[in-house]
Design a protein around this motif. Structure first.
Motif: not given
Length: 55
Positions: A25, A27-29, A31-33, A35-36
């Motif tokens: 979770r 790492w997913a967060l 990646g999302t940040l 990308a944003l």
């Protein structure tokens, strides 16, 4: 520093699974940040290029 969630009376397998899922979770967060941030940067560059203020 101890983690109260991980220090529960879990078996080593349960603890390892919990830590593995939390790491996923995180790492997913990340990646999302990232990308944003890249999206916001790209929008700013496009707007500056469009208005002629970039160069």
């Amino acid at each position: 520093m101890t983690d109260p969630i991980v220090d529960r009376h879990w078996t080593p397998e349960q603890k390892a699974e919990f830590v593995r899922r939390r790491r996923g979770r995180n790492w997913a967060l990340l990646g999302t940040l990232v990308a944003l941030c890249l999206l916001i940067y790209a929008i700013a560059v496009v707007k500056l290029l469009h208005s002629g203020h970039m160069w």
